[in-house]
Design a protein around this motif. Structure first.
Motif, PDB file in Angstrom:
ATOM      1  N   LYS A  67     -19.613   8.975 -69.924  1.00 37.29           N
ATOM      2  CA  LYS A  67     -19.727   8.003 -71.007  1.00 37.29           C
ATOM      3  C   LYS A  67     -19.164   8.511 -72.332  1.00 37.29           C
ATOM      4  O   LYS A  67     -18.550   7.744 -73.087  1.00 37.29           O
ATOM      5  N   GLU A  68     -19.350   9.809 -72.606  1.00 37.23           N
ATOM      6  CA  GLU A  68     -19.030  10.290 -73.952  1.00 37.23           C
ATOM      7  C   GLU A  68     -18.107  11.507 -73.982  1.00 37.23           C
ATOM      8  O   GLU A  68     -17.084  11.492 -74.670  1.00 37.23           O
ATOM      9  N   THR A 111     -13.318   5.920 -70.022  1.00 43.81           N
ATOM     10  CA  THR A 111     -14.328   6.014 -68.967  1.00 43.81           C
ATOM     11  C   THR A 111     -13.851   5.396 -67.664  1.00 43.81           C
ATOM     12  O   THR A 111     -14.108   5.931 -66.576  1.00 43.81           O
ATOM     13  N   ILE A 148     -25.558   5.394 -63.772  1.00 46.36           N
ATOM     14  CA  ILE A 148     -24.355   5.075 -64.557  1.00 46.36           C
ATOM     15  C   ILE A 148     -24.336   3.596 -64.919  1.00 46.36           C
ATOM     16  O   ILE A 148     -23.985   3.215 -66.046  1.00 46.36           O
ATOM     17  N   SER A 182     -26.543   2.954 -67.797  1.00 50.26           N
ATOM     18  CA  SER A 182     -26.012   3.483 -69.046  1.00 50.26           C
ATOM     19  C   SER A 182     -24.796   2.707 -69.550  1.00 50.26           C
ATOM     20  O   SER A 182     -24.698   2.391 -70.733  1.00 50.26           O
ATOM     21  N   LEU A 183     -23.872   2.392 -68.650  1.00 52.10           N
ATOM     22  CA  LEU A 183     -22.610   1.754 -69.054  1.00 52.10           C
ATOM     23  C   LEU A 183     -22.667   0.237 -69.062  1.00 52.10           C
ATOM     24  O   LEU A 183     -21.969  -0.415 -69.833  1.00 52.10           O
TER      25      LEU A 183
END
Length: 747
Positions: free
Chosen positions: A532-533, A543, A566, A569-570
């Motif tokens: 993600k980062e 990403t 994931i 989060s995304l």
């Protein structure tokens, strides 16, 4: 939960699979019911079994698991039922006239004494027959589905069975329910066996034992890529499946299956697999066809001796490169031989050779086709060569009709090609490779390119390894790292891993990194952060261009859990649909997990293009989830595919995928997750395959001890295939017939 009522309105229906959304009136209220239904019309009386669920987008819905038909029991119900348009020759007025004449005995008369319909004014013998046949057909369908449901068959399966057998379904199943395995797509041994038990089929029935034998061989092919099994293994696995000790009975039925053409038997003479080997005829016949065609290619080719030294020198000068001796040997062989294998790891110049071969062949006015087993591999080949490359299916013109796969190009309509170059050949299964060989014209050069040290194909066969082992054609093995790749730790470490050496760990490098983590929860959290980062911020790689790989499916650091983390989060929000326990949301990254030749796609751009076929390993993103549950996926090659509900189980979340599923693909960045697992999974060639999927960056997150175990573990799961032996057998026959006159480079 059980509801009885009538169909008030059909909101949506997919006639191909029976998925239906309808308004259903029951218990004095109108509800929305969704599920797989047989053919329906407004006014039909049904009893539905299912569960009431709340959908975030569509509100309250009754998800149906079972449907039974209820015959109308009153005059008005019969009029509505017969006049609904279900029956040919019956409209509302005629239906009312018939029911008013016969009353509550109407349905009984239509079924048992239909000629009495001529008592009604306006109905002659022809029309009475037409009405009766239409009624009989519909009742037959309903009765068949009711019969099947009693034996635990789902509505979707029941519809497939009825479409194949029609009103003979009960007769066929009572005789041999194991026919379902061969006749109905999606029904395997376990399902057929459950039905058979409920039908009272004996546990030691010949039908059951032979179905078990076939099942073991099919599973061996589908899960492990085997095209045969040694006799002892097949007997043991079949006995275990059937929970029987009678192994002599199993072996006795081998002979019956040999006589009826279901099985082939072979004498394996090599030390490791000596003894009898049994294969389903589909697999052995396919491998034998491949062997015969390869022998024909290699024995019928004209042995040339064209000196290409000057042409290669000009190519080197024009492209400012230098080909080492093995690369030049590969170019020479490609020009002069009928068939050739080029194998090598990353950075050894396979792509450079392909480009040089292309230029030299094209300069001679020859038509060269480029292809690969998967869409991603074909795309890579196109980008690297600057020429159009197609998937094998697309090049051959794959078509699917009447339940059968066929190809536009075949023996009767061969490809227009003087040479065919197949990249990533280790990924091809025996069926598509055989189809390609069938479509090659006489004298066409065949150049197979791949990496012999990668994992073998997911599907049946081991083509690259078997062709190399057979020694049927020249094999050029590239080992020297091409100079511009020598400073890449991805390339250097891939070769170190392949040689059984620990990779160099230098986090100051430009492309190979290791993040030491022991705790699986730390590993999972780090992967999400990297994706993600950290990688986008430090390397500018978005990403969506980063692929997470894991050797295992289950566990905290396995593919399934990583995808959930994931996704949370995304892509935490958005419309969603649940398929077999997996939540899919708009915007999710997904992978198609099997070959489906019937799914339609559209590609938009300067011109519209339509076609059929979505294949194992294709990656895309969910663009839309419609009200009726259909899902639209845009794949990386700009194909847009609309997935009906029954095809959605062919999709999987793909933020993280297994190393096996990544074969043939190349990603700008790879995050490789390493945590504890079985000895068989933590192998050197799996690690090698994972590392070589990355183009620009590899980040390994996990345990150094696991990394060391994988490097030292040279275990390779044995794959049972017949191709090498069949090539030798066909070559021996060719020699006896004086077909090989030393005209090819090898034979």
């Amino acid at each position: 939960m059980v509801l009885s009522g009538t169909v008030e309105n059909i909101i949506f229906r997919n006639e191909e699979n029976g998925y239906t959304v309808l308004d259903f009136f029951a218990d004095g209220r109108l509800i929305t019911a969704v599920g797989i239904f047989p053919s329906l019309e407004v006014g039909e009386a049904l009893t539905l079994t299912g569960e009431q669920r709340s959908n975030t987008k569509y509100g309250e819905q009754f998800e149906v698991t079972n449907v039974t038909f209820d015959a109308p029991t009153d005059i008005n119900g019969m009029i509505a039922y017969l006049g609904s348009g279900l029956f040919k020759g019956l409209g509302e007025i005629t239906a009312r006239t018939i029911v008013m004449h016969f009353g509550l005995k109407t349905l009984e008369i239509m079924e048992k004494d239909p000629m009495r319909l001529t008592e009604v004014r306006g109905i002659g013998a022809k029309k009475a027959t037409e009405i009766a046949e239409s009624y009989k057909k519909r009742i037959g369908m309903q009765n068949t589905i009711l019969f099947l449901q009693k034996y635990g068959v789902t509505m979707g399966q029941a519809l497939k069975i009825y479409q194949s057998y029609e009103d003979r379904a009960s007769e066929i199943l009572l005789e041999n329910p194991y026919r379902l395995i061969d006749d109905i797509d999606g029904i395997g041994f376990i399902t057929a066996d459950k039905i058979a038990v409920k039908l009272g089929v004996e546990r030691d029935s010949d039908f059951r034992i032979m179905a078990g034998i076939s099942h073991i061989l099919k599973e061996a092919a589908n899960k492990n890529g085997h095209t045969f099994l040694p006799s002892e293994t097949l007997v043991y696995e079949t006995a275990r499946l059937l929970e029987t000790e009678d192994r002599d009975r199993i072996e006795g039925l081998f002979r019956i299956m040999l006589l009826n053409g279901k099985l082939g038997v072979f004498d394996k003479k090599d030390e490791e697999n000596g003894g009898k080997a049994y294969a389903l005829s589909l697999y052995s016949n396919t491998e034998n066809a491949i062997a015969a065609r390869l022998v024909n290619i290699c024995t019928s080719a004209d042995a040339l001796d064209i000196n290409v030294t000057k042409e290669v020198s000009i190519y080197e000068e024009q492209n400012d490169i230098y080909l080492h001796s093995k690369q030049k040997e590969a170019v020479y062989s490609a020009i002069n031989c009928g068939a050739l294998v080029i194998t090598g790891g990353p950075g050894t110049g396979k792509t450079t050779i392909i480009k040089c071969i292309l230029e030299l062949l094209s300069a001679r006015g020859l038509e060269v086709l480029l292809c690969a087993p998967t869409g991603r591999a074909a795309k890579r080949l196109s980008e690297a060569s600057g020429r159009d490359a197609k998937t094998l299916h697309r090049m051959l013109g794959a078509e699917f009709s009447s339940g059968k796969l066929s190809y536009k190009h075949n023996e009767l309509n061969p490809l227009e090609a003087d040479a065919v170059i197949v990249d990533e050949i280790s990924m091809a299964d025996i069926f598509i490779f055989n189809a390609m060989l069938k479509a090659l014209p006489q004298k066409t050069r065949l150049i197979l390119v791949g990496d012999k040290d990668q994992l073998p194909s997911v599907s049946a066969g081991n083509i690259l390894a078997d062709v190399i082992a057979s020694d049927i054609m020249p094999v050029i093995s590239l080992t020297e790292i091409y100079r511009q790749d020598a400073d890449s730790l991805i390339v250097v470490n891939a070769h170190r891993i392949n040689n059984g050496e620990m990779p160099l760990i230098d986090n100051r490098s430009k492309d190979f990194f290791f993040d030491q983590k022991e705790d699986v929860y730390d590993i999972a959290a780090t992967v999400v952060s990297m994706l993600k980062e950290r990688i986008p911020r430090h390397f500018g790689i978005p990403t969506e261009s980063i692929q997470v790989l894991s050797p295992v499916k289950r566990g905290t650091a396995g593919v399934e859990n990583l995808n959930k983390l994931i996704q949370q989060s995304l892509n935490p929000n958005g419309r969603e649909v649940t398929v077999n326990g997996t939540v899919f949301k708009e915007g999710d990254k997904v992978m198609h997990s099997v070959n489906n030749y019937t799914l339609k796609w559209e590609r938009f751009g300067s011109y519209n293009e339509v076609g059929e076929g979505v294949f194992n390993g294709d990656i895309g993103y969910i663009k839309n989830i419609a009200k009726n549950g259909e899902m639209s996926v845009l794949f990386e090659d700009e194909r847009l595919v609309v997935y009906p509900r029954e095809a959605q189980d062919e999709l999987m979340l793909a933020y993280a995928v297994s190393v096996h599923k990544s074969q043939g693909s190349e990603f700008p960045a790879v995050i490789l997750v390493l945590s504890g697992s079985s000895y068989m999974l933590l192998s050197r060639n799996l690690l090698y395959t994972a590392v070589t999927r990355a183009k620009n960056i590899v980040v390994i997150v996990g345990s150094r001890s696991v990394l060391g175990k994988m490097v030292s573990n040279n275990f390779t799961a044995k794959r049972y295939t017949l191709l090498k032996d069949l090539i030798w057998e066909n070559l021996s026959k060719a020699k006896m017939l004086n077909l090989n006159s030393a005209r090819s480079c090898k034979t």
